[in-house]
Write a protein that holds these residues in place. Structure first.
Motif, short mmCIF file in Angstrom:
data_model
loop_
_atom_site.label_atom_id
_atom_site.label_comp_id
_atom_site.label_asym_id
_atom_site.label_seq_id
_atom_site.Cartn_x
_atom_site.Cartn_y
_atom_site.Cartn_z
N THR A 24 0.84 -1.21 0.00
CA THR A 24 0.00 0.00 0.00
C THR A 24 0.87 1.25 0.00
O THR A 24 0.62 2.20 -0.75
N SER A 27 2.42 1.65 -3.44
CA SER A 27 1.41 2.10 -4.38
C SER A 27 1.12 3.60 -4.21
O SER A 27 1.01 4.34 -5.19
N LEU A 28 1.02 4.05 -2.97
CA LEU A 28 0.79 5.47 -2.72
C LEU A 28 1.98 6.31 -3.18
O LEU A 28 1.81 7.37 -3.80
N ARG A 36 -3.54 10.68 -5.03
CA ARG A 36 -3.61 9.82 -3.85
C ARG A 36 -4.93 10.05 -3.11
O ARG A 36 -5.40 11.17 -3.00
N PRO A 37 -5.50 8.98 -2.57
CA PRO A 37 -6.73 9.15 -1.80
C PRO A 37 -6.47 9.88 -0.49
O PRO A 37 -5.35 9.86 0.03
N ARG A 39 -7.78 9.15 2.39
CA ARG A 39 -7.62 8.11 3.42
C ARG A 39 -7.21 6.81 2.73
O ARG A 39 -7.62 6.55 1.62
N SER A 40 -6.45 6.01 3.42
CA SER A 40 -6.06 4.69 2.90
C SER A 40 -6.41 3.64 3.95
O SER A 40 -6.51 3.94 5.13
N ASP A 45 -11.75 -3.13 5.07
CA ASP A 45 -12.25 -1.80 4.72
C ASP A 45 -13.49 -1.52 5.55
O ASP A 45 -14.51 -2.17 5.40
N ILE A 49 -13.05 3.38 1.67
CA ILE A 49 -13.08 3.57 0.22
C ILE A 49 -14.36 4.29 -0.19
O ILE A 49 -14.32 5.26 -0.96
N ASN A 52 -14.11 7.97 0.82
CA ASN A 52 -13.29 8.73 -0.11
C ASN A 52 -14.08 9.10 -1.36
O ASN A 52 -14.04 10.24 -1.83
#
Length: 76
Positions: A24, A27-28, A36-37, A39-40, A45, A49, A52
């Motif tokens: 993660t 990826s960020l 970038r989101p 929140r991750s 979850d 998601i 966001n």
């Protein structure tokens, strides 16, 4: 709520591989600036998601109303 939280520690379907956290982060870090989101989440979850996605619909309007559009996305 407590039982649901405790259930994450005994549920065999809950991902627990620490490499998921590393992946993660990678990826960020590899994502384009401004994509970038906010929140991750790694593993279960808990609505992150969807939150966001929901917030993105209103983010621009809110920042514009507050005169903060320069802060909407990092440029680099």
């Amino acid at each position: 709520m407590g039982k649901a939280f405790e259930g994450m520690f005994v549920d065999q379907n809950v991902p627990t591989n620490p490499i998921d956290v590393v992946n993660t982060f990678v990826s960020l870090a590899d994502s384009e600036a401004g994509t970038r989101p906010f929140r991750s989440v790694v593993g279960v979850d808990i609505g992150v998601i969807a939150r966001n996605e929901s917030d993105e619909l209103h983010e621009g309007t809110l920042l514009e109303a507050m005169g903060l559009t320069d802060f909407a996305r990092l440029k680099s």
